[in-house]
Design a protein around this motif. Structure first.
Motif, mmCIF file in Angstrom:
data_model
loop_
_atom_site.group_PDB
_atom_site.id
_atom_site.type_symbol
_atom_site.label_atom_id
_atom_site.label_comp_id
_atom_site.label_asym_id
_atom_site.label_seq_id
_atom_site.Cartn_x
_atom_site.Cartn_y
_atom_site.Cartn_z
ATOM 1 N N CYS A 48 -0.104 3.730 -51.460
ATOM 2 C CA CYS A 48 -0.397 3.011 -50.221
ATOM 3 C C CYS A 48 -1.140 1.710 -50.535
ATOM 4 N N THR A 49 -0.760 0.639 -49.849
ATOM 5 C CA THR A 49 -1.449 -0.643 -50.013
ATOM 6 C C THR A 49 -2.479 -0.881 -48.920
ATOM 7 N N GLY A 50 -2.543 0.004 -47.941
ATOM 8 C CA GLY A 50 -3.522 -0.127 -46.871
ATOM 9 C C GLY A 50 -3.177 -1.194 -45.848
ATOM 10 N N CYS A 51 -1.902 -1.483 -45.673
ATOM 11 C CA CYS A 51 -1.498 -2.536 -44.740
ATOM 12 C C CYS A 51 -1.576 -2.087 -43.274
ATOM 13 N N ASN A 52 -1.650 -0.770 -43.040
ATOM 14 C CA ASN A 52 -1.752 -0.170 -41.698
ATOM 15 C C ASN A 52 -0.508 -0.329 -40.834
ATOM 16 N N ALA A 53 0.627 -0.671 -41.406
ATOM 17 C CA ALA A 53 1.859 -0.783 -40.610
ATOM 18 C C ALA A 53 2.192 0.560 -39.969
ATOM 19 N N CYS A 54 2.059 1.636 -40.716
ATOM 20 C CA CYS A 54 2.381 2.963 -40.178
ATOM 21 C C CYS A 54 1.439 3.357 -39.048
ATOM 22 N N ARG A 55 0.244 2.871 -39.107
ATOM 23 C CA ARG A 55 -0.747 3.176 -38.065
ATOM 24 C C ARG A 55 -0.304 2.653 -36.705
ATOM 25 N N TYR A 56 0.456 1.576 -36.743
ATOM 26 C CA TYR A 56 0.928 0.946 -35.510
ATOM 27 C C TYR A 56 2.403 1.208 -35.230
ATOM 28 N N GLY A 57 2.950 2.281 -35.843
ATOM 29 C CA GLY A 57 4.316 2.706 -35.569
ATOM 30 C C GLY A 57 5.398 1.874 -36.233
ATOM 31 N N LYS A 58 5.020 1.071 -37.193
ATOM 32 C CA LYS A 58 5.993 0.242 -37.912
ATOM 33 C C LYS A 58 6.344 0.915 -39.238
ATOM 34 N N CYS A 60 6.848 1.418 -43.242
ATOM 35 C CA CYS A 60 6.070 0.993 -44.405
ATOM 36 C C CYS A 60 6.636 -0.307 -44.961
ATOM 37 N N VAL A 61 5.756 -1.209 -45.348
ATOM 38 C CA VAL A 61 6.208 -2.498 -45.874
ATOM 39 C C VAL A 61 6.825 -2.357 -47.259
ATOM 40 N N GLN A 62 6.507 -1.268 -47.941
ATOM 41 C CA GLN A 62 7.090 -1.046 -49.252
ATOM 42 C C GLN A 62 8.501 -0.496 -49.087
ATOM 43 N N LYS A 63 9.403 -1.008 -49.829
ATOM 44 C CA LYS A 63 10.803 -0.577 -49.752
ATOM 45 C C LYS A 63 11.048 0.504 -50.800
ATOM 46 N N ASP A 64 10.496 1.678 -50.514
ATOM 47 C CA ASP A 64 10.676 2.812 -51.411
ATOM 48 C C ASP A 64 11.210 3.996 -50.618
ATOM 49 N N ASP A 65 11.220 5.159 -51.220
ATOM 50 C CA ASP A 65 11.798 6.343 -50.580
ATOM 51 C C ASP A 65 10.892 6.992 -49.545
ATOM 52 N N PHE A 66 9.658 6.517 -49.393
ATOM 53 C CA PHE A 66 8.770 7.122 -48.417
ATOM 54 C C PHE A 66 9.312 6.977 -47.000
ATOM 55 N N ASN A 67 9.958 5.855 -46.720
ATOM 56 C CA ASN A 67 10.506 5.645 -45.377
ATOM 57 C C ASN A 67 11.521 6.724 -45.001
ATOM 58 N N SER A 68 12.209 7.298 -45.970
ATOM 59 C CA SER A 68 13.154 8.380 -45.673
ATOM 60 C C SER A 68 12.434 9.709 -45.434
#
Length: 83
Positions: A48-58, A60-68
């Motif tokens: 995690c980079t701590g960008c908080n995108a997931c906190r606001y329903g967006k 993850c900014v990282q393009k990895d497999d976590f989004n799946s």
């Protein structure tokens, strides 16, 4: 019936952690639950980079497999972390 996701983080394919996870999964299946095993060894998940995108329903900014994994985590009744 519960939907259970087991997230395996151990690097050894036949180590103690997978043996314990398999025992848990066997019991859960016998009890009528739906199980999905996710091995992090087969995925590319960055820290995690701590960008908080997931906190606001967006996503993850990282393009990895976590989004799946996010939809699976959100719909699970139980998450088991086996590390």
């Amino acid at each position: 019936m519960k939907k259970i996701i087991v997230i395996l983080g151990d690097g050894r394919t036949n180590g103690n952690t997978i043996q314990l996870a398999e025992s848990f999964m066997k019991g859960a299946i016998e009890a009528g639950h739906q199980i999905e095993l996710v091995s992090l060894n087969k995925l590319n998940v960055n820290g995690c980079t701590g960008c908080n995108a997931c906190r606001y329903g967006k996503p993850c900014v990282q393009k990895d497999d976590f989004n799946s994994l996010v939809p699976k985590i959100k719909t699970a009744d139980l998450i088991v972390n086996a590390n």
